[in-house]
Design an enzyme around this catalytic site. Structure first.
Site, PDB file in Angstrom:
ATOM      1  N   GLU A 146      -3.380 -14.493   1.682  1.00 50.25           N
ATOM      2  CA  GLU A 146      -3.968 -13.762   2.796  1.00 50.25           C
ATOM      3  C   GLU A 146      -5.245 -14.439   3.277  1.00 50.25           C
ATOM      4  O   GLU A 146      -5.594 -14.373   4.444  1.00 50.25           O
ATOM      5  CB  GLU A 146      -4.269 -12.316   2.351  1.00 50.25           C
ATOM      6  CG  GLU A 146      -4.598 -11.386   3.502  1.00 50.25           C
ATOM      7  CD  GLU A 146      -4.704  -9.929   3.052  1.00 50.25           C
ATOM      8  OE1 GLU A 146      -4.753  -9.685   1.829  1.00 50.25           O
ATOM      9  OE2 GLU A 146      -4.737  -9.064   3.920  1.00 50.25           O
ATOM     10  N   SER A 157       0.819  -1.219   0.000  1.00 47.59           N
ATOM     11  CA  SER A 157       0.000   0.000   0.000  1.00 47.59           C
ATOM     12  C   SER A 157       0.847   1.261   0.000  1.00 47.59           C
ATOM     13  O   SER A 157       1.926   1.297   0.576  1.00 47.59           O
ATOM     14  CB  SER A 157      -0.889   0.031   1.243  1.00 47.59           C
ATOM     15  OG  SER A 157      -1.799  -1.028   1.217  1.00 47.59           O
TER      16      SER A 157
END
Lengths: 376, 404
Positions: free
Chosen positions: B245, B130
């Site tokens: 994830e 990010s």
């Protein structure tokens, strides 16, 4: 961990889906709808008799009825997979009244003689049953029951009774002395007034008992408790119908959203539609998981059934309501027309949400179970 | 239908329980997940024991130090470990996401160098994807890597990096070619977090805690040998990381229906007569929370069943975070308002968890994919709805419009 239906049960489900796709088409359903709505000028039948015969021939009516009583002697899990497909197809037959309520009440509390008298007829498709506890608007409560039993006869009015217009017999909750009991009443000669409802593809009636011969089911004074136990079973099975119906709404809405273009793109590419349909999916998965657990509890006669059935019902009512209304919304103007099937699901969703008691009533039941379970 | 483990699963579960009982303390409910207080030294010591006992890398191939078991065994261990104090926190990202990516996309030399040290807790990893301008739209990363001989020089900034301050290594997504369209100009690297050009600054969260960081890169030199996957294949590598994830997605970490039920027994209700638990409006909401919590728990059982039969975790597991995070925010809000005037007081003891969790619940709805992104994933990958028409398709990254 094996929290899924077996391969055989899934096979039964596929078979049911194929059968219903062929025999329970929307055009057959619309014949019932139009007849009941007075659109073709004369009152039609309130259920699809050809389909009912076919369902009986498939053995579904006796799926959970023991072989000794003329059924297939499969289990409740098999009934659950059938219920999901019936819910998806919106089949216009008195299946739930006869199987989830009437037959389950007999299996739960009927005497050997009562079972022998009725279960084979149900399994064969020769008898339609119904479940009569409501007496008018407002939550059904033990203290408000007026219908009464004395000297072998019932007196009073039950309304609305799903499939009461065509049933051969009813399970009736009535006062007996100072308590409530459950009764089995053949409906020959009972005054029935067909009711106009929001869901014309299922028949409804007000039944007026006037010195109607009836026999008690189960112990005297345990009527409320037994009715609740029948409702727990029916709620579990209805939850599968609701999941099936909600899933059909989701598929209908997804299909429309992929193929309907606005602003030169499929409406399903807009997040306003995507998120709505994702919410539908999430609700349905929550309902499905809760329904599976109730199915497990029902099939193993686990004490968890009361809580599990309540959770399954609350989740299923919410999932179907949301899916049915947002399916109309996704379709836009065309979804508001008589011709498009959205309203068929919208109507059925509401019937199933009140037929075994409204969600608010079940939320209260659920919390009572939680309180008992987490007693300080 | 039954809820029992297979004999093999049951044996594994009892081994896991015995190991956990011997090595961890029971957990305190309601603390912010990954929140302060974890002592790194204890975590590392625990991780070492975990690796020695064969509970680290449960699903990884044996040749890379794993145990080669199906995904269901990882879920079982996670269920049991979740009942204890969360000492495994610092390793979740490395072992759950970064190192599995290196195992499947890295070079032999990289596997040799990194896998074992991650497994036994010697080295901690963070994930540097990010950026300030690349949140939900991760592929919009702007951090630049420019080739310099056999090395790359990195400049830019990452954000929301959990555990960067304690990490030894990071998996870093950078732009190597801004002339190419967005997804095609990315490359993945392994970066040494102790490099002098790497600056980690903690982010002070609205909850008061600091689990996340900003990470600044100033002329950081990375050897080409630290590249994971080909030049321009960074997005493909990132997708492998993000897919991993899913298995790492946890349960519902905060106070739930059972906790607010207990609270409601003790508080007076809004009518002024009787306990809150007797208030009909409260009871209706309590039922909804229960149904949602059960829906999540039972849905996990369905996923486990699928995994037990050899399935892989799919995008449908996005459901869990949506419903759990929203229920947590709803329950904590209701618990505060139920205390009337007193609700605003930060409390110690068991009732304090509602106030604490109220402040970190918003983060749960954003981290690891916001509600909105997860709904897009469900709509596109599960329901098959079309993607948004893209403004960034076939346009050189440098020519894409940017806002603030």
């Amino acid at each position: 961990m094996n929290f899924d239906f077996s391969d055989e049960q899934k096979q039964l489900k596929d078979e049911a889906r194929r059968f219903l796709a062929d025999k329970a088409s929307k055009s057959a359903l619309r014949k019932i709808l139009d007849g009941q709505s007075g659109l073709d000028g004369k009152a039609g039948a309130s259920y699809d008799k050809t389909l009912w015969k076919g369902v009986a021939e498939m053995g579904w009516l006796g799926a959970a009825i023991p072989e000794a009583h003329g059924g297939l002697g499969l289990g409740r899990l098999e009934l659950c997979v059938l219920a999901e497909e019936i819910g998806r197809s919106l089949a216009a037959v008195p299946f739930s009244s006869t199987v989830y309520f009437f037959a389950e009440a007999l299996l739960l509390a009927g005497s050997d003689a009562q079972k022998a008298a009725w279960l084979p007829k149900i399994a064969q498709g020769d008898a339609i049953g119904c479940f009569a506890i409501s007496e008018g608007p407002g939550a059904v409560s033990a203290s408000a029951i007026r219908c009464s039993y004395e000297n072998g006869a019932l007196n009073g009015v039950k309304t609305p009774v799903t499939d009461g217009d065509v049933a051969d017999a009813a399970i009736v909750l009535a006062k007996e002395g100072s308590g409530l009991s459950l009764f089995l009443a053949p409906l020959e000669g009972v005054a029935r007034e067909s009711l106009k409802t929001l869901e014309p593809t299922r028949g409804h009636a007000a039944l007026t008992f006037k010195n109607t011969k009836a026999e008690r089911i189960g112990e005297a004074g345990r009527g409320w408790e037994l009715a609740e136990a029948v409702l727990d079973r029916a709620a579990t099975l209805l939850a599968f119908e609701q999941v099936g119906g909600a899933q059909a709404c989701l598929e209908m809405a997804v299909d429309y959203a992929k193929n309907r273009y606005a602003f030169s793109r499929p409406i399903g590419s807009f997040q306003g539609i995507k998120h709505k349909l994702a919410d539908m999916y999430v609700n349905i998965e929550v309902a499905r998981s809760n329904a599976y657990y109730a199915a497990w509890a029902l099939s193993t006669e686990a004490p968890e059934l009361k809580l599990a059935a309540a959770a399954a019902r609350v989740a299923a009512c919410e999932a179907y309501h949301f899916a049915a209304k947002e399916n109309v919304q996704t379709h836009g103007g065309i979804g508001f027309t008589w011709e498009v099937d959205c309203h068929l699901f919208y109507r059925r969703a509401k019937l199933l949400a009140v037929q075994a008691g409204a969600p608010a009533v079940w939320k209260e039941k659920l919390v009572r179970q939680l309180e008992a379970k987490n007693a300080a | 239908m039954d809820f029992n483990d297979t004999p093999e699963e049951a044996k594994f579960r009892s081994e896991a329980r015995a190991f956990l009982d011997a090595n961890l303390k029971p957990k305190l409910r309601g603390r912010e997940p990954g929140g302060g207080g974890d002592e790194l030294a204890r975590s590392k010591a625990y991780q070492k024991k975990k690796a020695d006992a064969g509970f680290s890398g449960i699903t990884w191939p044996k040749e890379h130090g794993g145990r080669g078991l199906p995904a269901i065994f990882q879920v079982i261990f996670g269920q049991e470990e979740g009942k204890y104090e969360p000492l495994g926190g610092p390793f979740i990202i490395g072992l759950g996401m970064c190192v599995p990516t290196i195992i499947s996309m890295g070079t032999d030399a990289q596997r040799e160098r990194f896998v074992a040290k991650a497994l036994n807790g010697e080295e901690i990893w963070c994930q540097l994807f990010s950026e300030p301008s690349a949140g939900s739209d991760v592929a919009a990363a702007r951090t630049r890597a420019v080739k310099d001989g056999e090395d790359w020089i990195v400049n830019g900034q990452k954000v929301w990096t959990s555990g960067a301050h304690i990490s030894d290594w990071g998996l870093l997504l950078v732009r190597t070619d801004p002339e190419l369209p967005k997804h095609k100009g990315l490359t993945m690297f392994i970066v040494n977090m102790k490099d002098p050009g790497v600056e980690v600054r903690p982010i002070h969260q609205m909850s008061g805690g600091s689990n996340f960081n900003e990470v600044y890169f100033t002329d950081v030199r990375i050897a080409d040998a630290m590249r994971v996957g080909g030049v321009g294949e960074g997005w493909k590598v990132a997708l492998v990381t993000l897919m991993n994830e899913r298995l790492a997605v946890g349960g519902s970490p905060g106070p739930d229906y059972a906790e607010i039920l207990e609270l409601a027994r003790r508080l007076s209700g809004p009518s002024g007569q009787g306990a809150l638990l007797q208030d009909p409006a409260f009871r209706q909401k309590l039922a909804d929370w229960y149904v949602s919590a059960e829906g999540y728990k039972l849905g996990r059982f369905r996923t486990m069943t699928a995994l037990s039969k050899g399935g892989v975790p799919g995008p449908e597991s996005s459901i869990g975070k949506i419903i759990n995070a929203n229920r947590l925010q709803d329950i904590t809000n209701a618990a505060i308002e139920a205390q009337d005037h007193y609700g605003i007081v930060a409390q110690d003891g068991p009732d304090g968890v509602f106030g604490d969790a109220y402040l970190w619940a918003p983060g749960l709805r954003i981290a690891g994919g916001s509600d909105e992104i997860l709904k897009n994933i469900i709509a596109e990958r599960v329901l098959g709805l079309p993607q948004d028409p893209r403004a960034d398709k076939d346009v050189a990254f440098k020519d894409l419009p940017t806002g603030r």
